[in-house]
Design a protein around this motif. Sequence first.
Motif, PDB file in Angstrom:
ATOM      1  N   ILE B 286     -21.670   2.223   5.663  1.00  0.00           N
ATOM      2  CA  ILE B 286     -20.376   1.622   5.317  1.00  0.00           C
ATOM      3  C   ILE B 286     -19.708   2.407   4.190  1.00  0.00           C
ATOM      4  O   ILE B 286     -18.496   2.636   4.203  1.00  0.00           O
ATOM      5  CB  ILE B 286     -20.554   0.132   4.954  1.00  0.00           C
ATOM      6  CG1 ILE B 286     -20.986  -0.656   6.201  1.00  0.00           C
ATOM      7  CG2 ILE B 286     -19.276  -0.449   4.359  1.00  0.00           C
ATOM      8  CD1 ILE B 286     -21.512  -2.054   5.911  1.00  0.00           C
ATOM      9  N   ALA B 287     -20.525   2.857   3.242  1.00  0.00           N
ATOM     10  CA  ALA B 287     -19.979   3.638   2.122  1.00  0.00           C
ATOM     11  C   ALA B 287     -19.335   4.936   2.604  1.00  0.00           C
ATOM     12  O   ALA B 287     -18.471   5.493   1.931  1.00  0.00           O
ATOM     13  CB  ALA B 287     -21.093   3.952   1.119  1.00  0.00           C
ATOM     14  N   ARG B 288     -19.780   5.427   3.773  1.00  0.00           N
ATOM     15  CA  ARG B 288     -19.184   6.654   4.329  1.00  0.00           C
ATOM     16  C   ARG B 288     -18.080   6.327   5.331  1.00  0.00           C
ATOM     17  O   ARG B 288     -17.658   7.192   6.112  1.00  0.00           O
ATOM     18  CB  ARG B 288     -20.267   7.510   4.988  1.00  0.00           C
ATOM     19  CG  ARG B 288     -21.339   8.017   4.022  1.00  0.00           C
ATOM     20  CD  ARG B 288     -20.767   8.990   2.984  1.00  0.00           C
ATOM     21  NE  ARG B 288     -20.283  10.200   3.604  1.00  0.00           N
ATOM     22  CZ  ARG B 288     -21.050  11.251   3.870  1.00  0.00           C
ATOM     23  NH1 ARG B 288     -22.322  11.250   3.508  1.00  0.00           N
ATOM     24  NH2 ARG B 288     -20.544  12.309   4.472  1.00  0.00           N
ATOM     25  N   GLY B 289     -17.649   5.056   5.359  1.00  0.00           N
ATOM     26  CA  GLY B 289     -16.521   4.681   6.213  1.00  0.00           C
ATOM     27  C   GLY B 289     -16.882   4.299   7.635  1.00  0.00           C
ATOM     28  O   GLY B 289     -16.012   4.210   8.506  1.00  0.00           O
ATOM     29  N   VAL B 290     -18.164   4.083   7.888  1.00  0.00           N
ATOM     30  CA  VAL B 290     -18.582   3.773   9.263  1.00  0.00           C
ATOM     31  C   VAL B 290     -18.364   2.296   9.565  1.00  0.00           C
ATOM     32  O   VAL B 290     -18.604   1.428   8.731  1.00  0.00           O
ATOM     33  CB  VAL B 290     -20.068   4.150   9.470  1.00  0.00           C
ATOM     34  CG1 VAL B 290     -20.536   3.760  10.880  1.00  0.00           C
ATOM     35  CG2 VAL B 290     -20.280   5.639   9.221  1.00  0.00           C
ATOM     36  N   ARG B 293     -21.051  -2.083  14.714  1.00  0.00           N
ATOM     37  CA  ARG B 293     -20.980  -3.080  15.789  1.00  0.00           C
ATOM     38  C   ARG B 293     -22.406  -3.569  16.011  1.00  0.00           C
ATOM     39  O   ARG B 293     -23.223  -2.863  16.619  1.00  0.00           O
ATOM     40  CB  ARG B 293     -20.472  -2.438  17.085  1.00  0.00           C
ATOM     41  CG  ARG B 293     -19.106  -1.785  16.989  1.00  0.00           C
ATOM     42  CD  ARG B 293     -17.996  -2.774  17.298  1.00  0.00           C
ATOM     43  NE  ARG B 293     -16.694  -2.156  17.115  1.00  0.00           N
ATOM     44  CZ  ARG B 293     -16.044  -1.494  18.075  1.00  0.00           C
ATOM     45  NH1 ARG B 293     -16.578  -1.380  19.279  1.00  0.00           N
ATOM     46  NH2 ARG B 293     -14.867  -0.971  17.828  1.00  0.00           N
ATOM     47  N   CYS B 294     -22.696  -4.767  15.516  1.00  0.00           N
ATOM     48  CA  CYS B 294     -24.094  -5.216  15.417  1.00  0.00           C
ATOM     49  C   CYS B 294     -24.458  -6.299  16.427  1.00  0.00           C
ATOM     50  O   CYS B 294     -23.633  -7.164  16.750  1.00  0.00           O
ATOM     51  CB  CYS B 294     -24.344  -5.772  14.013  1.00  0.00           C
ATOM     52  SG  CYS B 294     -24.124  -4.539  12.729  1.00  0.00           S
ATOM     53  N   ASN B 310     -16.210  -4.070   7.448  1.00  0.00           N
ATOM     54  CA  ASN B 310     -16.518  -3.052   8.463  1.00  0.00           C
ATOM     55  C   ASN B 310     -17.732  -3.401   9.320  1.00  0.00           C
ATOM     56  O   ASN B 310     -18.356  -2.522   9.903  1.00  0.00           O
ATOM     57  CB  ASN B 310     -16.718  -1.669   7.835  1.00  0.00           C
ATOM     58  CG  ASN B 310     -15.411  -1.110   7.300  1.00  0.00           C
ATOM     59  OD1 ASN B 310     -14.334  -1.475   7.775  1.00  0.00           O
ATOM     60  ND2 ASN B 310     -15.499  -0.263   6.287  1.00  0.00           N
ATOM     61  N   VAL B 311     -18.042  -4.669   9.388  1.00  0.00           N
ATOM     62  CA  VAL B 311     -19.156  -5.126  10.220  1.00  0.00           C
ATOM     63  C   VAL B 311     -18.621  -6.133  11.218  1.00  0.00           C
ATOM     64  O   VAL B 311     -17.895  -7.052  10.838  1.00  0.00           O
ATOM     65  CB  VAL B 311     -20.236  -5.808   9.348  1.00  0.00           C
ATOM     66  CG1 VAL B 311     -21.343  -6.385  10.239  1.00  0.00           C
ATOM     67  CG2 VAL B 311     -20.809  -4.826   8.330  1.00  0.00           C
ATOM     68  N   SER B 325     -16.228   8.529  17.079  1.00  0.00           N
ATOM     69  CA  SER B 325     -15.465   8.215  15.868  1.00  0.00           C
ATOM     70  C   SER B 325     -16.445   7.597  14.874  1.00  0.00           C
ATOM     71  O   SER B 325     -17.644   7.536  15.144  1.00  0.00           O
ATOM     72  CB  SER B 325     -14.377   7.207  16.207  1.00  0.00           C
ATOM     73  OG  SER B 325     -14.985   5.979  16.599  1.00  0.00           O
ATOM     74  N   LEU B 326     -15.945   7.107  13.747  1.00  0.00           N
ATOM     75  CA  LEU B 326     -16.847   6.535  12.734  1.00  0.00           C
ATOM     76  C   LEU B 326     -17.254   5.099  13.084  1.00  0.00           C
ATOM     77  O   LEU B 326     -17.220   4.204  12.241  1.00  0.00           O
ATOM     78  CB  LEU B 326     -16.188   6.603  11.360  1.00  0.00           C
ATOM     79  CG  LEU B 326     -16.233   7.993  10.688  1.00  0.00           C
ATOM     80  CD1 LEU B 326     -15.408   8.012   9.402  1.00  0.00           C
ATOM     81  CD2 LEU B 326     -17.671   8.414  10.373  1.00  0.00           C
ATOM     82  N   THR B 327     -17.630   4.895  14.345  1.00  0.00           N
ATOM     83  CA  THR B 327     -18.123   3.588  14.772  1.00  0.00           C
ATOM     84  C   THR B 327     -19.527   3.784  15.329  1.00  0.00           C
ATOM     85  O   THR B 327     -19.785   4.788  16.005  1.00  0.00           O
ATOM     86  CB  THR B 327     -17.200   2.993  15.853  1.00  0.00           C
ATOM     87  OG1 THR B 327     -15.908   2.794  15.288  1.00  0.00           O
ATOM     88  CG2 THR B 327     -17.733   1.673  16.388  1.00  0.00           C
ATOM     89  N   ILE B 328     -20.419   2.847  15.032  1.00  0.00           N
ATOM     90  CA  ILE B 328     -21.768   2.957  15.592  1.00  0.00           C
ATOM     91  C   ILE B 328     -22.226   1.585  16.079  1.00  0.00           C
ATOM     92  O   ILE B 328     -21.946   0.554  15.457  1.00  0.00           O
ATOM     93  CB  ILE B 328     -22.758   3.560  14.560  1.00  0.00           C
ATOM     94  CG1 ILE B 328     -24.058   4.015  15.244  1.00  0.00           C
ATOM     95  CG2 ILE B 328     -23.063   2.578  13.419  1.00  0.00           C
ATOM     96  CD1 ILE B 328     -24.886   4.985  14.400  1.00  0.00           C
ATOM     97  N   SER B 329     -22.899   1.566  17.241  1.00  0.00           N
ATOM     98  CA  SER B 329     -23.454   0.331  17.791  1.00  0.00           C
ATOM     99  C   SER B 329     -24.873   0.177  17.263  1.00  0.00           C
ATOM    100  O   SER B 329     -25.626   1.147  17.206  1.00  0.00           O
ATOM    101  CB  SER B 329     -23.497   0.403  19.319  1.00  0.00           C
ATOM    102  OG  SER B 329     -22.270   0.885  19.826  1.00  0.00           O
ATOM    103  N   VAL B 330     -25.226  -1.056  16.877  1.00  0.00           N
ATOM    104  CA  VAL B 330     -26.538  -1.288  16.265  1.00  0.00           C
ATOM    105  C   VAL B 330     -27.263  -2.383  17.031  1.00  0.00           C
ATOM    106  O   VAL B 330     -26.651  -3.383  17.425  1.00  0.00           O
ATOM    107  CB  VAL B 330     -26.383  -1.723  14.783  1.00  0.00           C
ATOM    108  CG1 VAL B 330     -27.746  -1.764  14.102  1.00  0.00           C
ATOM    109  CG2 VAL B 330     -25.431  -0.791  14.036  1.00  0.00           C
TER     110      VAL B 330
END
Lengths: 453, 453
Positions: B286-290, B293-294, B310-311, B325-330
Amino acid sequence: MSEDTHAVNIAKAAKAAFEASQLIPSSERVQALHEIRKELEAVKDQILTANKKDLEHAQAEVDAGRMSASLLSRLDLGKGDKWDSMLQGVTDVANLPDPTGQVSYASELDDGLELYRVSCPIGVLLVIFEARPEVVVNIAALAIKSGNAAILKGGKESNETAQLLSQAIQSALSKTSIPSTYIQSIQTRAEVSALLEQDRYIDLVIPRGSNSLVRSIQNSTRIPVMGHADGLCAVYLDKAADPAKAIRVAVDSKVDYPAACNAAETLIVHENLLDTVWPEVAKALIARGVQLRCDARTLASLTARDIILNVQPSTPEDYSTEHLSLTISVLSVPSLSAAISHINSHSSHHTESIVTEDEQAASIFCRGVDSAGTFVNASTRFADGFRYGFGTEVGISTGRIHARGPVGLEGLVIYKYMLRSKGSEGHVVGEFGTGEGKKQFKHAKIDTTSAPF
Amino acid sequence: MSEDTHAVNIAKAAKAAFEASQLIPSSERVQALHEIRKELEAVKDQILTANKKDLEHAQAEVDAGRMSASLLSRLDLGKGDKWDSMLQGVTDVANLPDPTGQVSYASELDDGLELYRVSCPIGVLLVIFEARPEVVVNIAALAIKSGNAAILKGGKESNETAQLLSQAIQSALSKTSIPSTYIQSIQTRAEVSALLEQDRYIDLVIPRGSNSLVRSIQNSTRIPVMGHADGLCAVYLDKAADPAKAIRVAVDSKVDYPAACNAAETLIVHENLLDTVWPEVAKALIARGVQLRCDARTLASLTARDIILNVQPSTPEDYSTEHLSLTISVLSVPSLSAAISHINSHSSHHTESIVTEDEQAASIFCRGVDSAGTFVNASTRFADGFRYGFGTEVGISTGRIHARGPVGLEGLVIYKYMLRSKGSEGHVVGEFGTGEGKKQFKHAKIDTTSAPF
């Protein structure tokens, strides 16, 4: 259940079996091959009884003129030493070196960061073949040895036999840690069509059969196809050909086994030989029962010498025809480059041979001819996995990627890159680059042929 | 002239150029690369002027909302050191080791009968790519170095630039013994469609672009396709993950260059880490702007700690989405095998990384994950031809045959078998066999890496 659902289930089961097998040591795959041999020995009588049923059906087809006698004869699993050599084949494959787990590239990218390119199976194979029932066992053995799951479709003529062979294989697998769905069999063309859609689960299609089978499959799937097509091979008698070698190589290439894909279908004669070597080669071929289809100049040379029996004029189609019989198309050319040009535009890029004593001509031929095999003073019939020393072959590929020519177990593997950080902090890309304080890649070769993990 | 006739002529000319080039020493191909660099330097101004025209058209498209600004920026050949590194790339490729003429198998089959498997070009490549005009030069250099003829189709956005680059390449080739039709360019999709029919002349299609481009091409040709698809890469934080490595590897894999195919799109967290390592990793991302998607459990852990900016909850589609992009699925998993199973069913089989201190877990992950790259404690961003030490890359293949992962020059060659009889009588197959007086094959390894002819 529709064909489609059925096919998806088969394909899914194959992929699941493949994935599960990746965690099983390759020695267990070898053990499975020994189990398969044992199981086949145990149910030999039932299989040969089923084979008799296939033969009876086939005999009725032959009697009705719907099947050739040669096809019938290829169905017979009890003939000669066919059964024993099928079993020996399983043992031979078991004893071949493991094609998986071999490292072909290893490099230390940074202190404590090691990259290994390790050979591994491709995944799920769909193998479609015709007639000979023992192919079920051959292919299953090759797939298991190389770590691939396989779905097999044989010819309908050998259905009864193939089903029992498949059952024996599955029964043997059920005694091992390899999933029994590792090798599955299907019976119908509808299943094949449905499976050709399953590119999510099937990784490679291997059709073994006629050119038309291969092309029709290539046209109906986006799964990669490793084509094991027939061959349209040529022998070129160069102006510097040794006459005795010309006769030996031309005759062996044509008559040793005319139905094979590596038999010669075209003989190309340098025009300087028309009144010298060519008539002698023609006589030798005719003496072995070969029918010659000649262009105007090679024909004229023979007519002038009263060599007319089994000689007739060629048509343009003859030069694109795989006779697969004791017939050969003949043409004369004015030069080596004309020979190369004819071959590159007419051959199936399987195997071609030059007969010459001229080292430079040999070199030009070998580089200029765009075929999987380019031979000098040797019969085209040498193009074969066993003769090449591979121990066994999956087939012969006339394709240009992955594997070309006779394909051994190596053709059933690919590789993956395993990267291992042994550093205390793990490895990240952001630390490498050209700016200040950035690290440079080391790229130091690691000398090993096996992965250390 | 119809598109079809035009396409046949282009394809035929490419094949003829390829065949002619087989007799030219590979040193002349290197010379041709130096000529190309010289020619590009000579016409730099014209090319950059043409590039300005492309940029003006593109700016209008961007203003009209029909093109993205990032695409526009990739068209600019005058930006930064792009021009110079394009030229340097040509020199670098020229200086790489020759991938052709290498012997990978050599065996004496009989006294005086030697078999060599020699690497050689594939033939004619059809390369289809998008946007960046300098790819014309990169691909031309790789094709020439590896001895393949190529037909190139760039994105229409860079048409003006690409045409001049192609002209410069052809003009440079005309000063060498390499046929100038060795590298040809086409401009329209209709030409591409017509060329995809030309399997007689074209040997390999290389689409560089989106998954949909690759799939649409696979569906419309029987020519083999080497797929350079996007990547859906995952990082798995094992229960034995080192916390600091987890943060470093997850962050670098996601943020180092999010638009790249080797960036991570999915983060898989072992459930044991939900209240320990995971919140720290989340904060670092999150600190890096990500944007995260949890799934329910990874989300609950963050919510309980008031980490909410951002969550957001994930949808099932997120796990099959290349965010780029700066999105990640978790998601959280109960075990290593659940992680492997998720990856094998959702990933694009490009590159996956495990973070763990457990050697056995690392080994299971590397063998069980069916991807081109399986990494331990290292960022997925290392999956790249330059970082692997190949000097350059054609692209990254997620296919399973021929070449997998980052593809260097090796991916543009295949091999042929050259068989040479040095015996006084030539060699024929009929003399070998099991009967009386028959010869046996010798199969004695010949220790060499280059063919003696």
